[in-house]
Structures are given as structure tokens and as C-alpha cells.
Design an enzyme around this catalytic site. Structure first.
Site, PDB file in Angstrom:
ATOM      1  N   GLY A   1       5.979   8.216   1.046  1.00 21.19           N
ATOM      2  CA  GLY A   1       7.005   7.891   2.049  1.00 21.19           C
ATOM      3  C   GLY A   1       7.833   6.706   1.578  1.00 21.19           C
ATOM      4  CG  HIS A   2       6.087   2.823   1.342  1.00 18.95           C
ATOM      5  ND1 HIS A   2       4.741   3.082   1.482  1.00 18.95           N
ATOM      6  CD2 HIS A   2       6.430   2.036   2.391  1.00 18.95           C
ATOM      7  CE1 HIS A   2       4.288   2.475   2.564  1.00 18.95           C
ATOM      8  NE2 HIS A   2       5.284   1.837   3.137  1.00 18.95           N
TER       9      HIS A   2
ATOM     10  CE1 TYR B   1      -4.330   0.751  -0.451  1.00 18.99           C
ATOM     11  CE2 TYR B   1      -3.748   2.593   0.967  1.00 18.99           C
ATOM     12  CZ  TYR B   1      -4.618   1.988   0.091  1.00 18.99           C
ATOM     13  OH  TYR B   1      -5.767   2.635  -0.283  1.00 18.99           O
TER      14      TYR B   1
ATOM     15  NE  ARG C   1      -2.030   0.232  11.258  1.00 18.04           N
ATOM     16  CZ  ARG C   1      -0.862  -0.409  11.408  1.00 18.04           C
ATOM     17  NH1 ARG C   1       0.257   0.281  11.400  1.00 18.04           N
ATOM     18  NH2 ARG C   1      -0.819  -1.715  11.562  1.00 18.04           N
TER      19      ARG C   1
ATOM     20  N   GLY D   1      12.029   4.094   7.155  1.00 25.95           N
ATOM     21  CA  GLY D   1      11.626   5.474   7.420  1.00 25.95           C
ATOM     22  C   GLY D   1      11.769   5.829   8.888  1.00 25.95           C
TER      23      GLY D   1
END
Ligand code: PAF
Length: 319
Positions: free
Chosen positions: A74-75, A70, A225, A185
Site C-alpha cells: 500500500g505504501h 513498516y 496492523r 491512501g
């Protein structure tokens, strides 16, 4: 699972190990134009190992970005960094069941492998490892990796088995991929500290690279989330970053007393009716032990329920 094709500006031609599913080696590449390269996806541990072995034979370096899928910006920032620093990049995309507690959101954790493939392809990853739980865990699986102390405070208090699950899966991923570097992260600051500790204690020859928190334009730290939040909760969730920025500015302006900083942050969060504090704490960023005064590498971390969604945020300062 089929192999994928993406366009990317690329200076050399790449070949994938022939055992990988869906690989295609007959593409035409026009000199100077955007060139077609292959990003592969596999759920098989032995196929990942075979591909990495092939890369190693060619003297290439390998970066690993462990994720639970998902994927968001950030990823992507982790993958971008891994692509910049390694010849080849593996992204693992696996919702790890053993890091979820019994009443946690394993069943509802968001998943979208098609979107993940697109993001990985665009970011320039070379291989996605997307195993089924059965590939990772034998029915009688019984070996776990556990860090003491560093995993007990903060999130470890509310989620007592969480870091054992994280360390175990990350250790397995390290053994499968054998990367030179692995990327995590700073949003999960305690996770980063726990993994660094595991790598140090168990003499794993892997460089752990911590990457900055990526935020939405209004300050909310990016998280898979966040998709659980309704409109009202999304607005309320801004108390986390507001509290984090406020606490950070207090220390930058000279405040050293932990309780003064934490009290001010708690006050901000408690003013939001949809927010319920799990913790607001100041700890040493490496040992995760509580600090009474800001000194050294200071981590101030918060976990707050917004409705039923538990969100985390933090800042680290060298004081
Ligand atoms: O941070 C995450 O997404 C997970 O905890 C990790 C490191 C991929 C292990 O499952």
C-alpha cells in the site's frame, strides 16, 4: 545512520546535498547500464530542509509520502505514484506518538526500518526522514492542529485525540519538507478528508493526492496492523472486505437507503464470531457527516475489532 545505495534504471545523474549523512558521491555509472543512485536517510529536520532547499534551487519538484513505517505494498503504491509525479520524493517514517490514545498500540506498533529502506530504495524514493520523537517534539511541545466536525465521527468517536495528532504531525512534516504534493491512501478515508480540510482551511499550498486501497489477493486491505492477526483472525478479518464489497454492489445495483446497505453489511460482519463492530456507517466523503441516503460522494466505512486488533476498510462511490 548510514546512507544507502540502490540500483535503479535512471536517466540522469543525481546529487544529494553534501550535509546528508553517509552520502557517497564517487560512484561510477556506466552509460546505458543500471545506474547506482543514492537514497539518503536522516533523522534531522535541518538536514531535510537543506536537501529540499538544494533541490528547489535546481528547480525540482518534491513529493512527500508520510508514513509510520513498516511499509507494505500500500505504501509502495503511494511512493510509486509520488516518484512518477515528482522530481524528488521524501518518505517520512515516523511512528507519531501523539496520534495514539493511552490504551492504544504505540509500544507494540510494528517497526522494521531496514525493510523500509529496502522498499523505499526499490521504489525510487530519494530521502527517508526517520526522526526520533525528541526531534519532532520538544519536551514542552504545546501547539496542536485540530479540525472540527470532520474529525469527530467514525474513527474520531473511538479515538478522540487521534486526528489532532495526525493533523499536527502532518502539518509539521509539511513545514519541514515543503512538498508540492503529498500522498495518502484512501484506506484511511477519514484521515484523507481531515487532511484535505486542514490544507484548505489553513491555505497550505500543497496538492493532496489520494491513492486507491491496495488489497491482499483475498481482499483484505493491506495494513501494518494485519501483522497482529493470528491465522484464525487473519481468516476472520476477511469479513471487512466482504462487507465492503457487498455494500458497494448494493449501491451500484440501485439501493440508496443507507440503513438498508448498512444493515446488510452489519449482518455479514456479525456472522463472524471473532468480529466485533466499532462502526459501519455511510457519510459524505468530504464532510464525514452521516447520510440517510446515498447521494453525492458517498463514503461507506467500517471499523471492526478482530480479536484485539482494530481494522478499517471502506469504499467511496459517486452517486
Ligand atoms: O497514515 C499514517 O500512516 C499516519 O497517520 C500519518 C499520515 C503518517 C501521520 O502519522
Amino acid at each position: 545512520m548510514p546512507g544507502l545505495f540502490y540500483f535503479k534504471r535512471y536517466a540522469e545523474s543525481r546529487t544529494a546535498h553534501p550535509c546528508l549523512i553517509g552520502g557517497c558521491r564517487d560512484r561510477e555509472e556506466k552509460p546505458g547500464a543500471e545506474r547506482r543512485i543514492i537514497m539518503e536517510i536522516t533523522g534531522s529536520i535541518s538536514e531535510v530542509r537543506a536537501q529540499v532547499k538544494e533541490w528547489r534551487k535546481q528547480g525540482l519538484t518534491v513529493g512527500l509520502v508520510p508514513t509510520m513505517g513498516y511499509l507494505h505494498e500500500g505504501h509502495k503504491s503511494l511512493i510509486d505514484r509520488a516518484v512518477a509525479e515528482n522530481d524528488r520524493v521524501v518518505v517520512s517514517d515516523f511512528v507519531n506518538p501523539i496520534q495514539f490514545g493511552v490504551n492504544e498500540d504505540l509500544a507494540t506498533y510494528p517497526r522494521d526500518i531496514e525493510a523500509d529502506k529496502r522498499l523505499c530504495g526499490e521504489a525510487g524514493a530519494d530521502l527517508i526522514f526517520h526522526p526520533e520523537a525528541e526531534e519532532m517534539y520538544a519536551p514542552d511541545f504545546s501547539t496542536y492542529v485540530e479540525t472540527e466536525k470532520v474529525s469527530k465521527g467514525l474513527c474520531g468517536r473511538t479515538r478522540p485525540t487521534h486526528f489532532r495528532g495526525v493533523c499536527t504531525v502532518v502539518c509539521k512534516l509539511f513545514h519541514i519538507v515543503m512538498p508540492d504534493r503529498a500522498y495518502f491512501g484512501q484506506k484511511d478515508a477519514q484521515q484523507l478528508a481531515v487532511i484535505r480540510r486542514m490544507v484548505r482551511d489553513l491555505d497550505m499550498d500543497i496538492q493532496i493526492v489520494g491513492c486507491p486501497i491496495i488489497r491482499e489477493a483475498d481482499g483484505l486491505a493491506k495494513s501494518s496492523r494485519n501483522t497482529y492477526l493470528n491465522k484464525e483472525e487473519r481468516k476472520a478479518a476477511l469479513v471487512l472486505s466482504r462487507a465492503v464489497f457487498y455494500g458497494e454492489s448494493m449501491i451500484k445495483n440501485g439501493e440508496r437507503d443507507a440503513e438498508a446497505v448498512l444493515e446488510a453489511m452489519r449482518g455479514l460482519i456479525e456472522a463472524e464470531p471473532l468480529a466485533r463492530i466499532d462502526y459501519v456507517e455511510m457519510v459524505d466523503a468530504d464532510s464525514i457527516q452521516p447520510l440517510a441516503r446515498a447521494a453525492g460522494r458517498v463514503l461507506v466505512a467500517v471499523a471492526v475489532y478482530i480479536g484485539r486488533t482494530r481494522l478499517i476498510d471502506n469504499f467511496i462511490l459517486e452517486v
